[in-house]
Write a protein that holds these residues in place. Structure first.
Motif, PDB file in Angstrom:
ATOM      1  N   GLU A 256       0.834  -1.209   0.000  1.00 14.37           N
ATOM      2  CA  GLU A 256       0.000   0.000   0.000  1.00 14.37           C
ATOM      3  C   GLU A 256       0.868   1.258   0.000  1.00 14.37           C
ATOM      4  OE1 GLU A 256      -3.172   0.438   2.773  1.00 14.37           O
ATOM      5  OE2 GLU A 256      -3.652  -1.699   2.784  1.00 14.37           O
ATOM      6  N   TYR A 257       0.399   2.282  -0.693  1.00 13.64           N
ATOM      7  CA  TYR A 257       1.038   3.591  -0.665  1.00 13.64           C
ATOM      8  C   TYR A 257       0.324   4.437   0.383  1.00 13.64           C
ATOM      9  CZ  TYR A 257       2.662   8.207  -2.077  1.00 13.64           C
ATOM     10  OH  TYR A 257       3.212   9.464  -2.079  1.00 13.64           O
ATOM     11  N   VAL A 258       1.077   5.045   1.289  1.00 12.27           N
ATOM     12  CA  VAL A 258       0.482   5.847   2.359  1.00 12.27           C
ATOM     13  C   VAL A 258       1.013   7.274   2.289  1.00 12.27           C
ATOM     14  CG1 VAL A 258       0.112   3.888   3.894  1.00 12.27           C
ATOM     15  CG2 VAL A 258       2.269   5.130   4.014  1.00 12.27           C
ATOM     16  N   GLN A 259       0.180   8.197   2.723  1.00  8.36           N
ATOM     17  CA  GLN A 259       0.564   9.602   2.761  1.00  8.36           C
ATOM     18  C   GLN A 259       1.150   9.931   4.134  1.00  8.36           C
ATOM     19  OE1 GLN A 259       0.532  11.585   0.254  1.00  8.36           O
ATOM     20  NE2 GLN A 259      -0.892  10.663  -1.205  1.00  8.36           N
ATOM     21  N   ALA A 260       1.954  10.986   4.195  1.00 12.15           N
ATOM     22  CA  ALA A 260       2.467  11.465   5.471  1.00 12.15           C
ATOM     23  C   ALA A 260       1.293  11.836   6.367  1.00 12.15           C
ATOM     24  CB  ALA A 260       3.377  12.666   5.261  1.00 12.15           C
ATOM     25  N   GLY A 261       1.317  11.357   7.608  1.00 10.58           N
ATOM     26  CA  GLY A 261       0.249  11.651   8.553  1.00 10.58           C
ATOM     27  C   GLY A 261      -0.867  10.639   8.570  1.00 10.58           C
ATOM     28  N   GLU A 262      -0.852   9.688   7.636  1.00  4.63           N
ATOM     29  CA  GLU A 262      -1.903   8.669   7.597  1.00  4.63           C
ATOM     30  C   GLU A 262      -1.686   7.649   8.719  1.00  4.63           C
ATOM     31  OE1 GLU A 262      -3.609   5.273   4.489  1.00  4.63           O
ATOM     32  OE2 GLU A 262      -2.464   6.986   3.727  1.00  4.63           O
ATOM     33  N   ALA A 263      -2.767   7.260   9.410  1.00  2.00           N
ATOM     34  CA  ALA A 263      -2.671   6.266  10.483  1.00  2.00           C
ATOM     35  C   ALA A 263      -2.292   4.917   9.891  1.00  2.00           C
ATOM     36  CB  ALA A 263      -3.998   6.163  11.218  1.00  2.00           C
ATOM     37  N   ILE A 264      -1.216   4.318  10.402  1.00  2.00           N
ATOM     38  CA  ILE A 264      -0.722   3.055   9.862  1.00  2.00           C
ATOM     39  C   ILE A 264      -0.749   1.924  10.885  1.00  2.00           C
ATOM     40  CG2 ILE A 264       0.748   4.150   8.126  1.00  2.00           C
ATOM     41  CD1 ILE A 264       3.116   3.719  10.058  1.00  2.00           C
ATOM     42  N   ALA A 265      -0.851   2.262  12.175  1.00  4.96           N
ATOM     43  CA  ALA A 265      -0.835   1.235  13.225  1.00  4.96           C
ATOM     44  C   ALA A 265      -1.335   1.837  14.528  1.00  4.96           C
ATOM     45  CB  ALA A 265       0.573   0.668  13.401  1.00  4.96           C
ATOM     46  N   GLU A 266      -1.456   0.970  15.547  1.00  5.83           N
ATOM     47  CA  GLU A 266      -1.849   1.425  16.880  1.00  5.83           C
ATOM     48  C   GLU A 266      -0.775   1.061  17.896  1.00  5.83           C
ATOM     49  OE1 GLU A 266      -5.652  -0.323  17.626  1.00  5.83           O
ATOM     50  OE2 GLU A 266      -6.697   0.988  16.196  1.00  5.83           O
ATOM     51  N   VAL A 267      -0.622   1.925  18.873  1.00  4.37           N
ATOM     52  CA  VAL A 267       0.402   1.725  19.909  1.00  4.37           C
ATOM     53  C   VAL A 267       0.153   0.424  20.660  1.00  4.37           C
ATOM     54  CG1 VAL A 267       1.291   2.609  22.109  1.00  4.37           C
ATOM     55  CG2 VAL A 267       0.897   4.180  20.192  1.00  4.37           C
ATOM     56  N   GLY A 268       1.253  -0.293  20.927  1.00  5.02           N
ATOM     57  CA  GLY A 268       1.169  -1.525  21.686  1.00  5.02           C
ATOM     58  C   GLY A 268       2.432  -1.733  22.492  1.00  5.02           C
ATOM     59  N   ALA A 269       2.655  -2.978  22.899  1.00  8.72           N
ATOM     60  CA  ALA A 269       3.848  -3.315  23.667  1.00  8.72           C
ATOM     61  C   ALA A 269       4.330  -4.707  23.271  1.00  8.72           C
ATOM     62  CB  ALA A 269       3.560  -3.245  25.164  1.00  8.72           C
ATOM     63  N   THR A 270       4.190  -5.051  21.983  1.00  7.56           N
ATOM     64  CA  THR A 270       4.615  -6.366  21.516  1.00  7.56           C
ATOM     65  C   THR A 270       6.132  -6.423  21.407  1.00  7.56           C
ATOM     66  OG1 THR A 270       4.344  -5.655  19.219  1.00  7.56           O
ATOM     67  CG2 THR A 270       2.467  -6.759  20.242  1.00  7.56           C
ATOM     68  N   GLY A 271       6.668  -7.622  21.440  1.00 10.37           N
ATOM     69  CA  GLY A 271       8.121  -7.770  21.398  1.00 10.37           C
ATOM     70  C   GLY A 271       8.736  -7.401  22.725  1.00 10.37           C
ATOM     71  N   ASN A 272       9.950  -6.906  22.705  1.00 11.79           N
ATOM     72  CA  ASN A 272      10.675  -6.535  23.920  1.00 11.79           C
ATOM     73  C   ASN A 272      10.342  -5.093  24.286  1.00 11.79           C
ATOM     74  OD1 ASN A 272      12.418  -6.414  26.066  1.00 11.79           O
ATOM     75  ND2 ASN A 272      14.281  -6.308  24.836  1.00 11.79           N
ATOM     76  N   ALA A 273       9.220  -4.918  24.966  1.00  9.28           N
ATOM     77  CA  ALA A 273       8.770  -3.575  25.340  1.00  9.28           C
ATOM     78  C   ALA A 273       8.275  -3.598  26.776  1.00  9.28           C
ATOM     79  CB  ALA A 273       7.653  -3.113  24.415  1.00  9.28           C
ATOM     80  N   SER A 274       8.673  -2.575  27.540  1.00  5.36           N
ATOM     81  CA  SER A 274       8.295  -2.523  28.954  1.00  5.36           C
ATOM     82  C   SER A 274       6.934  -1.871  29.162  1.00  5.36           C
ATOM     83  CB  SER A 274       9.357  -1.755  29.754  1.00  5.36           C
ATOM     84  OG  SER A 274       9.535  -0.458  29.223  1.00  5.36           O
ATOM     85  N   GLY A 275       6.415  -1.227  28.126  1.00  4.26           N
ATOM     86  CA  GLY A 275       5.115  -0.569  28.231  1.00  4.26           C
ATOM     87  C   GLY A 275       4.701  -0.067  26.861  1.00  4.26           C
ATOM     88  N   PRO A 276       3.490   0.455  26.731  1.00  2.00           N
ATOM     89  CA  PRO A 276       3.005   0.916  25.424  1.00  2.00           C
ATOM     90  C   PRO A 276       3.799   2.105  24.895  1.00  2.00           C
ATOM     91  CG  PRO A 276       1.468   1.530  27.158  1.00  2.00           C
ATOM     92  CD  PRO A 276       2.462   0.623  27.797  1.00  2.00           C
ATOM     93  N   HIS A 277       4.378   1.946  23.738  1.00  3.50           N
ATOM     94  CA  HIS A 277       5.116   3.018  23.065  1.00  3.50           C
ATOM     95  C   HIS A 277       5.396   2.590  21.628  1.00  3.50           C
ATOM     96  CE1 HIS A 277       8.569   0.397  24.047  1.00  3.50           C
ATOM     97  NE2 HIS A 277       9.229   1.035  23.076  1.00  3.50           N
ATOM     98  N   VAL A 278       5.898   3.522  20.832  1.00  5.53           N
ATOM     99  CA  VAL A 278       6.347   3.176  19.484  1.00  5.53           C
ATOM    100  C   VAL A 278       7.860   3.374  19.422  1.00  5.53           C
ATOM    101  CG1 VAL A 278       5.921   5.502  18.543  1.00  5.53           C
ATOM    102  CG2 VAL A 278       6.089   3.551  17.001  1.00  5.53           C
TER     103      VAL A 278
END
Length: 297
Positions: A256-278
């Protein structure tokens, strides 16, 4: 009677003198023949301008009343992309007679597959929905027959922002990106304890929208590895990529082609993450660089 000489200011900030007989025709706003430009500007300026013209770009001569915003609407191109391609500030005032390099994409064909909609095809190729329908004489946009060969109209909007990355590689002027998430910066780029951190960590709430920092094509949307977790990677052309990791849910698909500012995902904590962040990375030719070089303060 026309004056014998006229001053024309180029997008490069240079001014050259044009003799009366060599002035371009009034309607030659989009210039396909570079010889038209060669006839009216000095050789050195022509060589620089011509060096930025390829299969993904075209030359445009500014007309009275043109602005970066109006050109963006007219040619379906990001005004910020046009500015960066021509070493201009986003708020720059254009001068009639000024030469700009615009992004360009040739027309192509696409065969409708199962599950396709006109909207998804328009989004995939980064073209206007109404233009796609008009180019194919489609009245009922809700019913597409599998196997139908569509003409995807050519447009100055590229599938990936290759010219922007090219400017970045020359280090003439940094590419301007938007922040993928507004939140506290919890970890910067560089050494962190005994390991090197290759991006920025920006805190958010679970489910907050993560946005594309720059227009481009999604090349990965799914599980990365045990460290990055679920992630999105966008190719902006010529070796420039951005990475968005630890997502809870991805909103875009590969290709898919996306524009700057387009929502592409939602914040989570998957993988090696101590809390919700990107975890946000910028890579040039595969090497992670400091994202703060590109982000507005």
């Amino acid at each position: 009677m026309l004056p014998q000489k006229m001053a024309v200011t180029l997008a490069l900030g240079l001014t050259v003198l044009i003799t009366g007989p060599g002035i371009l025709p009034a309607r030659a706003a989009v210039i396909d023949d570079l010889q038209q430009v060669a006839a009216v500007i000095a050789p050195a300026e022509y060589q620089e301008l011509a060096s930025r013209v390829n299969s993904y770009t075209r030359i445009y001569r500014v007309e009275e009343g043109d602005t970066l915003a109006s050109l963006g609407r007219r040619f379906q191109a990001d005004p910020e992309l046009i500015a960066v391609m021509n070493y201009l500030d986003p708020g720059a005032i254009l001068t009639p007679g000024q030469f700009l390099v615009l992004p360009h994409e040739e027309a192509q064909t696409y065969t409708v597959a199962s599950g396709d909609t006109l909207w998804s095809i328009a989004r995939r190729f980064g073209v206007d929905f109404d233009q796609l329908a008009a180019a194919n004489g489609i009245v009922d946009t809700h019913n597409l027959r599998v196997g139908t060969v569509l003409t995807v109209p050519g447009s100055p909007a590229p599938k990936a922002a290759r010219p922007v990355a090219d400017l970045a590689s020359r280090s003439l002027k940094p590419v301007s990106m938007i922040w993928p998430l507004i939140g506290a910066l919890t970890s910067g780029f560089g050494w962190r304890g005994g390991e090197f951190h290759h991006g920025l960590d920006i805190a958010g709430n679970m489910g907050d929208k993560i946005r594309a920092a720059l227009a481009g094509t999604v090349v990965l949307s799914g599980w990365g590895n045990s460290i990055y977790g679920r992630m999105v990677k966008i190719d902006h052309g010529n070796g420039l990529e951005t990475v968005y990791a630890h997502t809870s849910r991805n909103l875009v698909k590969e290709g898919e082609y996306v524009q700057a500012g387009e929502a592409i995902a939602e914040v989570g904590a998957t993988g090696n993450a101590s809390g919700p962040h990107v975890h946000f990375e910028v890579r040039e030719k595969g090497k992670a660089v400091n994202p703060e070089r590109f982000l507005a303060r």
